[in-house]
Design an enzyme around this catalytic site. Structure first.
Site, PDB file in Angstrom:
ATOM      1  N   HIS A  98      87.132 -47.378  22.879  1.00  0.00           N
ATOM      2  CA  HIS A  98      87.606 -48.641  22.312  1.00  0.00           C
ATOM      3  C   HIS A  98      88.446 -49.396  23.336  1.00  0.00           C
ATOM      4  O   HIS A  98      89.091 -48.789  24.190  1.00  0.00           O
ATOM      5  CB  HIS A  98      88.410 -48.380  21.046  1.00  0.00           C
ATOM      6  N   GLU A 133      93.357 -45.076  17.385  1.00  0.00           N
ATOM      7  CA  GLU A 133      93.118 -44.408  16.113  1.00  0.00           C
ATOM      8  C   GLU A 133      93.677 -42.995  16.113  1.00  0.00           C
ATOM      9  O   GLU A 133      93.915 -42.398  17.173  1.00  0.00           O
ATOM     10  CB  GLU A 133      91.625 -44.379  15.793  1.00  0.00           C
ATOM     11  N   HIS A 267      85.106 -40.407  23.095  1.00  0.00           N
ATOM     12  CA  HIS A 267      85.159 -39.382  22.058  1.00  0.00           C
ATOM     13  C   HIS A 267      83.934 -39.471  21.166  1.00  0.00           C
ATOM     14  O   HIS A 267      83.237 -40.488  21.133  1.00  0.00           O
ATOM     15  CB  HIS A 267      86.431 -39.520  21.218  1.00  0.00           C
ATOM     16  N   ARG A 286      79.698 -48.003  23.046  1.00  0.00           N
ATOM     17  CA  ARG A 286      78.999 -46.725  22.887  1.00  0.00           C
ATOM     18  C   ARG A 286      78.469 -46.194  24.211  1.00  0.00           C
ATOM     19  O   ARG A 286      78.143 -46.964  25.110  1.00  0.00           O
ATOM     20  CB  ARG A 286      77.867 -46.873  21.868  1.00  0.00           C
TER      21      ARG A 286
END
Length: 406
Positions: A98, A133, A267, A286
């Site tokens: 991200h 996150e 991740h 991605r």
């Protein structure tokens, strides 16, 4: 207090049974991946205050300070700054990273300038926000997180004796403290080179490399170091992500353990159920294990090429709030904590907006005015920032609290 009506997103990687079991519902036969709680416009929660269900984002927009409090509104703007989820992985999620806030703003503006619709498949930026996150396991949970040391990744690949992996092994065979001729970090450049090589090799070369790697992984020890990558290969036998995954650390969490993932950390979640708390964004770059768009140049700008073992986060007591266990994070846009209720009444203050989620047993919320809201397993509530204290009670119950730090 508002009981929330939440949306389940049915991504293909979702578990068939985990979310229905949490919510006390019959499985539909379709994968159910993410339960969204919050005010993200993509799937906002809904609340009924006597005039029918309304979107939480619309309720907040109508009275930001009344819902979020003056402090949160001044700090983060007139929107709920976090998105809370329950994530149930039946298959591996895509390998992803991200952006930072600056990268998200620039990427969102650039894709808007190209005229790409927000739901276009080739978009990487669906908003102008970053997406740090945290995930906290509700049972055994497996994932890939951050880069292995290049030499360790080289050894993992070399043990497979796959000819097509030799160029990657050579790239990754660097010393931990080595530097390049121009003073750069040799490990970071090795990882960047390996990732770029896998993602940009021509289709015929990639097909051969993936095929040979999948065949070699099938013959490895099912309890050995290759085991998680062999399971990935079973689910994605034609995907370059099988090779990319071996650049990353495998991590296994027990119930109550967590991971924090900042900007740029690659991740992928492999299996299990967790709560996930993140900044209010849906921006994803991605790198594999997906049929979706992979923007290689943008990915290479966003990914943080820093090797090292991921740090497992465990909760710590909050002295000011008896019974509360906090999962520390280095940002203020979200704050995750947990209560294990066993007959002793606890309290949470109401100075910040918060979402409370019951994951075990049942919890009773009692407002300062005496109003009561009962949450069963899988149910959640939004508490506006009124400043009033809410009491929590339950026996054998677990409650997660998502809020902000101001």
């Amino acid at each position: 207090m508002d009981r929330l009506v939440n949306t389940v997103r049915p991504y293909a990687w979702g578990s068939l049974t985990a979310l229905p079991e949490l919510l006390g519902q019959e499985p539909t036969g379709e994968p159910q991946a993410e339960l969204w709680m919050g005010a993200h416009p993509g799937d906002p929660s809904r609340a009924d205050r006597g005039d029918g269900p309304r979107r939480l984002d619309e309720l907040i927009a109508a009275d930001p300070e009344g819902e979020l409090g003056a402090a949160s509104t001044a700090r983060f703007g007139p929107r709920l700054p976090f998105l809370f989820k329950v994530l149930a992985a039946g298959l591996p999620l895509s390998i992803q990273a991200h952006p930072t806030l600056d990268q998200a703003r620039a990427g969102f503006a650039a894709e808007n300038a190209l005229g790409l619709p927000l739901d276009a498949s080739e978009r990487s930026y669906r908003d102008a926000n970053h997406k740090p996150e945290m995930v906290c396991a509700l049972g055994e949970f497996e994932g890939l997180c951050g880069f292995r040391r290049p030499a360790d990744a080289a050894a993992l690949m070399a043990a497979l004796a796959v000819p097509a992996l030799k160029p990657l092994i050579e790239l990754l065979s660097v010393e931990e403290t080595g530097n390049t001729e121009d003073g750069g970090d040799a490990e970071a450049e090795a990882l960047r080179g390996a990732l770029a090589t896998v993602l940009t090799m021509d289709d015929a070369t990639a097909e051969r490399a993936v095929r040979e790697t999948v065949a070699a992984l099938a013959g490895t020890d099912p309890d050995g170091e290759h085991a998680p990558y062999a399971r990935i290969a079973e689910d994605f036998p034609d995907d370059r992500g099988v090779i990319v995954g071996m650049l990353l650390n495998h991590v296994r969490l027990r119930a109550g353990e967590a991971l924090y993932l900042g900007a740029g950390v690659p991740h992928a979640y492999l299996s299990g159920v967790c709560v996930e708390l993140q900044a209010n964004s849906d921006n994803v770059l991605r790198a594999g294990l997906t049929p979706k768009h992979i923007d290689v140049p943008e990915l290479l700008k966003v990914v943080l090429f820093e090797p090292g073992a991921p740090e497992v986060v465990r909760p710590v007591p909050v002295p000011a709030t008896p019974g509360e266990q906090l999962y520390p994070v280095p940002i203020d846009e979200f704050r995750l904590s947990r209560f294990e209720l066993d007959g002793v009444e606890r309290e949470v203050d109401g100075r910040t907006p918060q979402i409370l989620l019951c994951t075990e047993g049942a919890v009773r919320l009692t407002a300062a005015d005496g109003a009561v809201l009962d949450l069963a397993r899988g149910q959640s509530a939004f508490l506006p920032a009124t400043g009033a204290t809410t009491r929590l009670s339950g026996t054998g119950s677990t409650l997660f609290r998502a809020t902000v730090t101001v």
